[in-house]
Design a protein around this motif. Structure first.
Motif, short mmCIF file in Angstrom:
data_model
loop_
_atom_site.label_atom_id
_atom_site.label_comp_id
_atom_site.label_asym_id
_atom_site.label_seq_id
_atom_site.Cartn_x
_atom_site.Cartn_y
_atom_site.Cartn_z
N ALA A 6 -9.04 -2.64 19.55
CA ALA A 6 -8.71 -1.20 18.83
C ALA A 6 -7.34 -0.82 18.34
N PRO A 7 -6.50 -0.88 19.09
CA PRO A 7 -5.25 -0.55 18.53
C PRO A 7 -4.71 -1.81 17.80
N MET A 8 -5.13 -3.00 17.93
CA MET A 8 -4.63 -3.95 16.94
C MET A 8 -5.54 -3.88 15.90
N ALA A 9 -6.66 -3.52 15.75
CA ALA A 9 -7.36 -3.18 14.40
C ALA A 9 -6.74 -2.05 13.77
N ALA A 10 -6.40 -1.02 14.29
CA ALA A 10 -5.87 -0.13 13.60
C ALA A 10 -4.45 -0.33 13.14
N HIS A 11 -3.79 -1.31 13.51
CA HIS A 11 -2.37 -1.62 12.81
C HIS A 11 -2.78 -2.51 11.47
N VAL A 12 -3.88 -3.18 11.55
CA VAL A 12 -4.45 -4.00 10.48
C VAL A 12 -5.02 -3.07 9.45
N ALA A 13 -5.72 -1.95 9.92
CA ALA A 13 -6.25 -0.70 9.07
C ALA A 13 -4.82 -0.10 8.36
N LEU A 14 -3.95 0.08 9.38
CA LEU A 14 -2.75 0.73 8.42
C LEU A 14 -2.22 -0.39 7.41
N ALA A 15 -2.05 -1.47 7.66
CA ALA A 15 -1.59 -2.42 6.63
C ALA A 15 -2.46 -2.43 5.59
N LEU A 17 -4.28 -0.11 4.37
CA LEU A 17 -4.16 1.15 3.79
C LEU A 17 -2.72 1.15 2.88
N LEU A 18 -1.74 0.55 3.44
CA LEU A 18 -0.46 0.49 2.62
C LEU A 18 -0.62 -0.42 1.45
N TYR A 19 -1.62 -1.61 1.64
CA TYR A 19 -1.58 -2.57 0.30
C TYR A 19 -2.31 -1.79 -0.58
N ALA A 20 -3.42 -0.77 -0.09
CA ALA A 20 -4.06 0.00 -1.24
C ALA A 20 -3.04 0.86 -1.93
N LEU A 21 -2.23 1.55 -0.98
CA LEU A 21 -1.35 2.49 -1.77
C LEU A 21 -0.48 1.94 -2.75
N LEU A 22 -0.20 0.62 -2.31
CA LEU A 22 1.18 -0.08 -3.27
C LEU A 22 0.48 -0.65 -4.59
N THR A 23 -1.15 -0.94 -4.49
CA THR A 23 -1.92 -1.21 -5.65
C THR A 23 -1.83 0.28 -6.64
N ALA A 24 -2.16 1.20 -5.90
CA ALA A 24 -2.22 2.34 -6.72
C ALA A 24 -0.86 2.72 -7.39
N ALA A 25 0.08 2.49 -6.43
CA ALA A 25 1.56 2.92 -7.17
C ALA A 25 2.07 1.98 -8.04
N ARG A 26 1.56 0.83 -8.17
CA ARG A 26 2.04 -0.26 -9.36
C ARG A 26 1.10 -0.22 -10.43
N ALA A 27 -0.20 0.42 -10.27
CA ALA A 27 -1.03 0.56 -11.32
C ALA A 27 -0.52 0.87 -12.87
N PRO A 28 0.52 2.00 -12.83
CA PRO A 28 1.09 2.34 -13.83
C PRO A 28 1.96 1.22 -14.71
N ALA A 29 2.58 0.33 -13.87
CA ALA A 29 3.30 -0.64 -14.38
C ALA A 29 2.48 -1.85 -14.53
N ARG A 49 9.32 2.39 -1.58
CA ARG A 49 9.11 2.70 -0.09
C ARG A 49 7.95 2.24 0.54
N ILE A 50 6.83 2.23 -0.31
CA ILE A 50 5.70 1.43 0.10
C ILE A 50 5.55 -0.07 0.46
N SER A 51 6.49 -0.66 -0.50
CA SER A 51 6.62 -2.11 -0.59
C SER A 51 7.57 -2.39 0.67
N ALA A 52 8.59 -1.52 0.85
CA ALA A 52 9.41 -1.69 2.17
C ALA A 52 8.76 -1.81 3.29
N ASN A 53 8.02 -0.58 3.52
CA ASN A 53 7.17 -0.15 4.58
C ASN A 53 6.11 -1.41 4.93
N LEU A 54 5.43 -1.73 4.06
CA LEU A 54 4.52 -2.99 4.02
C LEU A 54 5.39 -4.19 4.84
N SER A 55 6.22 -4.53 4.27
CA SER A 55 7.23 -5.57 4.64
C SER A 55 7.62 -5.35 6.19
#
Length: 133
Positions: A6-15, A17-29, A49-55
């Motif tokens: 469960a905690p391992m899956a939670a970390h995957v879910a966090l990643a 979510l960050l991919y989804a946020l990054l996609t949304a943040a890059r949508a204008p460009a 910041r999202i990109s750096a956090n995802l890394s």
């Protein structure tokens, strides 16, 4: 199913979510969706910041996943390991929030320390208990 999945899956879910946020943040460009009136990306600052956090999700967390897999394989999961795993996840979520939504490097470092110590604790607990033999 082991309690560490469960905690391992939670970390995957966090990643994820960050991919989804990054996609949304890059949508204008990328797609022109949500561009400012002058044609710029209003999310450019947070996108970096999202990109750096995802890394970051593929750096120290690697050691978390490795120790979890070892514990599962060795059938050495106990309450302390489970608690440390959830402390790690809480710390990762907090770290992501601080890194993405603020520029407070000091706070980010403090929150990272929680993640760092939780994983070191998991490894230390594994080694001290002698489960690696």
């Amino acid at each position: 199913m082991t309690a560490l999945i469960a905690p391992m899956a939670a970390h995957v879910a966090l990643a994820a979510l960050l991919y989804a946020l990054l996609t949304a943040a890059r949508a204008p460009a990328v797609w022109g969706v949500g561009r400012a009136a002058d044609g710029t990306n209003p999310w450019a600052q947070i996108e970096r910041r999202i990109s750096a956090n995802l890394s970051n999700q593929f750096e120290w967390p690697l050691f978390f996943h490795v120790v979890c897999l070892l514990l599962v394989h060795l059938q050495a999961v106990d309450a302390a390991q489970i608690a440390l795993a959830w402390v790690f996840i809480a710390g990762r979520v907090a770290h992501s929030g601080v890194q993405v939504f603020t520029a407070n490097v000091r706070l980010r470092g403090l929150v990272f320390t929680v993640n760092y110590l939780a994983v070191l604790g998991m490894w230390g607990w594994l080694l001290v208990r002698g489960w690696w033999l």
